[in-house]
Design a protein around this motif. Structure first.
Motif, PDB file in Angstrom:
ATOM      1  N   LEU A  28       9.290  20.424  -1.283  1.00 39.28           N
ATOM      2  CA  LEU A  28       9.172  19.177  -0.539  1.00 39.28           C
ATOM      3  C   LEU A  28      10.544  18.764  -0.011  1.00 39.28           C
ATOM      4  CD1 LEU A  28       6.890  17.354  -3.108  1.00 39.28           C
ATOM      5  CD2 LEU A  28       6.179  18.183  -0.863  1.00 39.28           C
ATOM      6  N   THR A  29      10.540  18.153   1.157  1.00 42.59           N
ATOM      7  CA  THR A  29      11.801  17.759   1.779  1.00 42.59           C
ATOM      8  C   THR A  29      11.626  16.400   2.456  1.00 42.59           C
ATOM      9  OG1 THR A  29      13.554  18.526   3.255  1.00 42.59           O
ATOM     10  CG2 THR A  29      11.299  18.923   3.979  1.00 42.59           C
ATOM     11  N   GLU A  30      12.678  15.940   3.140  1.00 38.54           N
ATOM     12  CA  GLU A  30      12.598  14.709   3.925  1.00 38.54           C
ATOM     13  C   GLU A  30      11.655  14.929   5.118  1.00 38.54           C
ATOM     14  OE1 GLU A  30      13.893  11.872   3.213  1.00 38.54           O
ATOM     15  OE2 GLU A  30      15.666  12.222   1.974  1.00 38.54           O
ATOM     16  N   PRO A  31      11.022  13.855   5.599  1.00 36.27           N
ATOM     17  CA  PRO A  31      11.154  12.479   5.110  1.00 36.27           C
ATOM     18  C   PRO A  31      10.222  12.177   3.947  1.00 36.27           C
ATOM     19  CG  PRO A  31       9.756  12.524   7.056  1.00 36.27           C
ATOM     20  CD  PRO A  31      10.236  13.937   6.858  1.00 36.27           C
ATOM     21  N   ALA A  32      10.638  11.193   3.158  1.00 36.10           N
ATOM     22  CA  ALA A  32       9.775  10.628   2.132  1.00 36.10           C
ATOM     23  C   ALA A  32       9.000   9.461   2.746  1.00 36.10           C
ATOM     24  CB  ALA A  32      10.628  10.140   0.962  1.00 36.10           C
ATOM     25  N   PRO A  33       8.003   8.955   2.073  1.00 38.12           N
ATOM     26  CA  PRO A  33       7.300   7.768   2.599  1.00 38.12           C
ATOM     27  C   PRO A  33       8.259   6.594   2.791  1.00 38.12           C
ATOM     28  CG  PRO A  33       6.069   8.747   0.782  1.00 38.12           C
ATOM     29  CD  PRO A  33       7.398   9.447   0.830  1.00 38.12           C
ATOM     30  N   SER A  34       7.983   5.807   3.800  1.00 41.63           N
ATOM     31  CA  SER A  34       8.748   4.568   3.997  1.00 41.63           C
ATOM     32  C   SER A  34       8.405   3.600   2.863  1.00 41.63           C
ATOM     33  CB  SER A  34       8.381   3.936   5.335  1.00 41.63           C
ATOM     34  OG  SER A  34       7.022   3.493   5.319  1.00 41.63           O
ATOM     35  N   GLN A  35       9.159   2.518   2.763  1.00 40.80           N
ATOM     36  CA  GLN A  35       8.870   1.537   1.717  1.00 40.80           C
ATOM     37  C   GLN A  35       7.478   0.959   1.878  1.00 40.80           C
ATOM     38  OE1 GLN A  35      10.911   0.767  -1.031  1.00 40.80           O
ATOM     39  NE2 GLN A  35       8.928  -0.074  -1.652  1.00 40.80           N
ATOM     40  N   ALA A  36       7.081   0.703   3.128  1.00 42.19           N
ATOM     41  CA  ALA A  36       5.743   0.149   3.363  1.00 42.19           C
ATOM     42  C   ALA A  36       4.667   1.138   2.933  1.00 42.19           C
ATOM     43  CB  ALA A  36       5.582  -0.217   4.836  1.00 42.19           C
ATOM     44  N   GLU A  37       4.871   2.415   3.233  1.00 43.47           N
ATOM     45  CA  GLU A  37       3.897   3.426   2.835  1.00 43.47           C
ATOM     46  C   GLU A  37       3.860   3.591   1.317  1.00 43.47           C
ATOM     47  OE1 GLU A  37       3.937   6.472   6.659  1.00 43.47           O
ATOM     48  OE2 GLU A  37       5.603   6.523   5.222  1.00 43.47           O
ATOM     49  N   LEU A  38       5.034   3.555   0.697  1.00 45.64           N
ATOM     50  CA  LEU A  38       5.094   3.662  -0.752  1.00 45.64           C
ATOM     51  C   LEU A  38       4.379   2.479  -1.399  1.00 45.64           C
ATOM     52  CD1 LEU A  38       6.141   5.150  -3.236  1.00 45.64           C
ATOM     53  CD2 LEU A  38       8.279   3.857  -3.021  1.00 45.64           C
ATOM     54  N   ASP A  39       4.580   1.290  -0.859  1.00 53.81           N
ATOM     55  CA  ASP A  39       3.897   0.107  -1.386  1.00 53.81           C
ATOM     56  C   ASP A  39       2.380   0.279  -1.289  1.00 53.81           C
ATOM     57  OD1 ASP A  39       6.304  -1.091  -1.942  1.00 53.81           O
ATOM     58  OD2 ASP A  39       6.305  -2.360  -0.143  1.00 53.81           O
ATOM     59  N   GLN A  40       1.917   0.866  -0.186  1.00 52.94           N
ATOM     60  CA  GLN A  40       0.484   1.079  -0.004  1.00 52.94           C
ATOM     61  C   GLN A  40      -0.095   1.984  -1.083  1.00 52.94           C
ATOM     62  OE1 GLN A  40       0.280   2.413   4.217  1.00 52.94           O
ATOM     63  NE2 GLN A  40      -1.288   0.849   4.423  1.00 52.94           N
ATOM     64  N   VAL A  41       0.552   3.120  -1.319  1.00 56.84           N
ATOM     65  CA  VAL A  41      -0.012   4.066  -2.287  1.00 56.84           C
ATOM     66  C   VAL A  41       0.129   3.546  -3.712  1.00 56.84           C
ATOM     67  CG1 VAL A  41       0.246   6.077  -0.789  1.00 56.84           C
ATOM     68  CG2 VAL A  41       2.112   5.460  -2.336  1.00 56.84           C
ATOM     69  N   LEU A  42       1.171   2.762  -3.981  1.00 59.35           N
ATOM     70  CA  LEU A  42       1.291   2.157  -5.304  1.00 59.35           C
ATOM     71  C   LEU A  42       0.200   1.111  -5.528  1.00 59.35           C
ATOM     72  CD1 LEU A  42       5.161   1.836  -5.589  1.00 59.35           C
ATOM     73  CD2 LEU A  42       3.683   3.273  -7.007  1.00 59.35           C
ATOM     74  N   ASP A  43      -0.114   0.343  -4.482  1.00 57.99           N
ATOM     75  CA  ASP A  43      -1.218  -0.609  -4.590  1.00 57.99           C
ATOM     76  C   ASP A  43      -2.537   0.131  -4.816  1.00 57.99           C
ATOM     77  OD1 ASP A  43       0.387  -2.815  -4.320  1.00 57.99           O
ATOM     78  OD2 ASP A  43      -0.005  -3.093  -2.178  1.00 57.99           O
ATOM     79  N   LEU A  44      -2.675   1.277  -4.172  1.00 50.82           N
ATOM     80  CA  LEU A  44      -3.872   2.094  -4.374  1.00 50.82           C
ATOM     81  C   LEU A  44      -3.947   2.583  -5.821  1.00 50.82           C
ATOM     82  CD1 LEU A  44      -6.339   3.511  -3.112  1.00 50.82           C
ATOM     83  CD2 LEU A  44      -4.821   5.407  -2.514  1.00 50.82           C
ATOM     84  N   ALA A  45      -2.813   2.952  -6.387  1.00 49.83           N
ATOM     85  CA  ALA A  45      -2.788   3.398  -7.776  1.00 49.83           C
ATOM     86  C   ALA A  45      -3.288   2.307  -8.710  1.00 49.83           C
ATOM     87  CB  ALA A  45      -1.369   3.817  -8.161  1.00 49.83           C
ATOM     88  N   LEU A  46      -2.974   1.063  -8.410  1.00 55.61           N
ATOM     89  CA  LEU A  46      -3.343  -0.044  -9.281  1.00 55.61           C
ATOM     90  C   LEU A  46      -4.814  -0.425  -9.178  1.00 55.61           C
ATOM     91  CD1 LEU A  46      -0.237  -2.381  -8.873  1.00 55.61           C
ATOM     92  CD2 LEU A  46      -0.587  -0.454 -10.422  1.00 55.61           C
ATOM     93  N   ARG A  47      -5.558   0.313  -8.362  1.00 58.25           N
ATOM     94  CA  ARG A  47      -6.998   0.107  -8.270  1.00 58.25           C
ATOM     95  C   ARG A  47      -7.774   1.140  -9.090  1.00 58.25           C
ATOM     96  NH1 ARG A  47      -4.552  -2.491  -4.643  1.00 58.25           N
ATOM     97  NH2 ARG A  47      -5.419  -4.123  -3.335  1.00 58.25           N
ATOM     98  N   ALA A  48      -7.073   1.837  -9.953  1.00 58.33           N
ATOM     99  CA  ALA A  48      -7.713   2.829 -10.816  1.00 58.33           C
ATOM    100  C   ALA A  48      -8.555   2.122 -11.881  1.00 58.33           C
ATOM    101  CB  ALA A  48      -6.648   3.702 -11.486  1.00 58.33           C
ATOM    102  N   PRO A  49      -9.576   2.802 -12.407  1.00 63.08           N
ATOM    103  CA  PRO A  49     -10.363   2.220 -13.507  1.00 63.08           C
ATOM    104  C   PRO A  49      -9.455   1.861 -14.678  1.00 63.08           C
ATOM    105  CG  PRO A  49     -11.420   4.202 -12.654  1.00 63.08           C
ATOM    106  CD  PRO A  49     -10.068   4.129 -12.009  1.00 63.08           C
ATOM    107  N   ASP A  50      -9.759   0.730 -15.312  1.00 63.48           N
ATOM    108  CA  ASP A  50      -8.867   0.212 -16.349  1.00 63.48           C
ATOM    109  C   ASP A  50      -9.708  -0.497 -17.406  1.00 63.48           C
ATOM    110  OD1 ASP A  50      -6.825  -0.912 -17.838  1.00 63.48           O
ATOM    111  OD2 ASP A  50      -6.395  -2.500 -16.380  1.00 63.48           O
TER     112      ASP A  50
END
Length: 212
Positions: A28-50
């Motif tokens: 894997l190389t650059e580019p990494a996700p932007s901060q906005a994109e990273l925030d999106q996928v992290l918010d998606l992670a927090l929708r996991a069953p709990d």
């Protein structure tokens, strides 16, 4: 079946087909996700069953020069595990691992011992969140690789990253843009892993009797 809000059957199928193409990507190389994109996928992670709404997810983002510091943590941990080993061998290999992608996420589980929700289920919630992360990254066009290994089980690494003593470090998610096109991967036939339960006739009859 009803369509989800703001989606159509065709867009649902497109999303499913895109998810079907997900696979672990390396290198894997650059580019990494932007901060906005990273925030999106992290918010998606927090929708996991709990189960129990314990919210056990703990994510530590490592990028930029912080990766070099993480590499030093890996080196020191490797030397402590094997003080008589080759300092230019295994330890330095771990240093390079910290630089193997432009962005890393250390994934932790904040466990609550003695809680009515078993710790195994608390861990499963974090595993589900990790899968949401990987799927979200793939939908945005990035690659992800979930790595475990010795550093995931090393208390020195866990402490250096700021996790609590009762937390479990379940691995590192390497994130970036794949350097190469995805190779073809033959997926196993679902019939090997899926079966429909055929209950005993006595169980079916018992259920009918109870409803009379």
């Amino acid at each position: 079946m009803t369509s989800a809000p703001h989606t159509t059957p065709s867009s649902q199928q497109s999303a499913l087909q895109l998810l079907m193409s997900r696979q672990s990507r390396w290198p894997l190389t650059e580019p990494a996700p932007s901060q906005a994109e990273l925030d999106q996928v992290l918010d998606l992670a927090l929708r996991a069953p709990d189960h129990g709404q314990l919210q056990p997810w703990r994510f530590v983002v490592v990028r930029g020069e912080a990766r070099q510091a993480l590499g030093e943590v890996f080196v020191q941990a490797a030397k402590a595990r094997d003080p008589h080993g080759d300092p230019q061998g295994d330890a330095e290999r771990f240093r390079h691992k910290a630089m193997a992608a432009p962005l890393l996420i250390a994934m932790g589980a904040h466990l609550r011992p003695g809680h009515k929700v078993p710790q195994s289920e608390q861990l499963l919630a974090v595993g589900a969140a990790a899968m949401n992360l990987l799927n979200g990254l793939h939908l945005l066009g990035y690659g992800g690789f979930w790595a475990t290994g010795l550093n995931s089980h090393d208390a020195r690494v866990k402490t250096a990253l700021g996790f609590a003593a009762t937390d479990a470090l379940i691995g590192f998610l390497y994130i970036g843009t794949p350097k190469e096109a995805a190779p073809h991967v033959e997926r196993p036939a679902r019939q090997r892993f899926v079966r429909e339960w055929a209950p005993d006739a006595s169980l079916l009859n018992a259920g009918q009797t109870e409803t009379l």
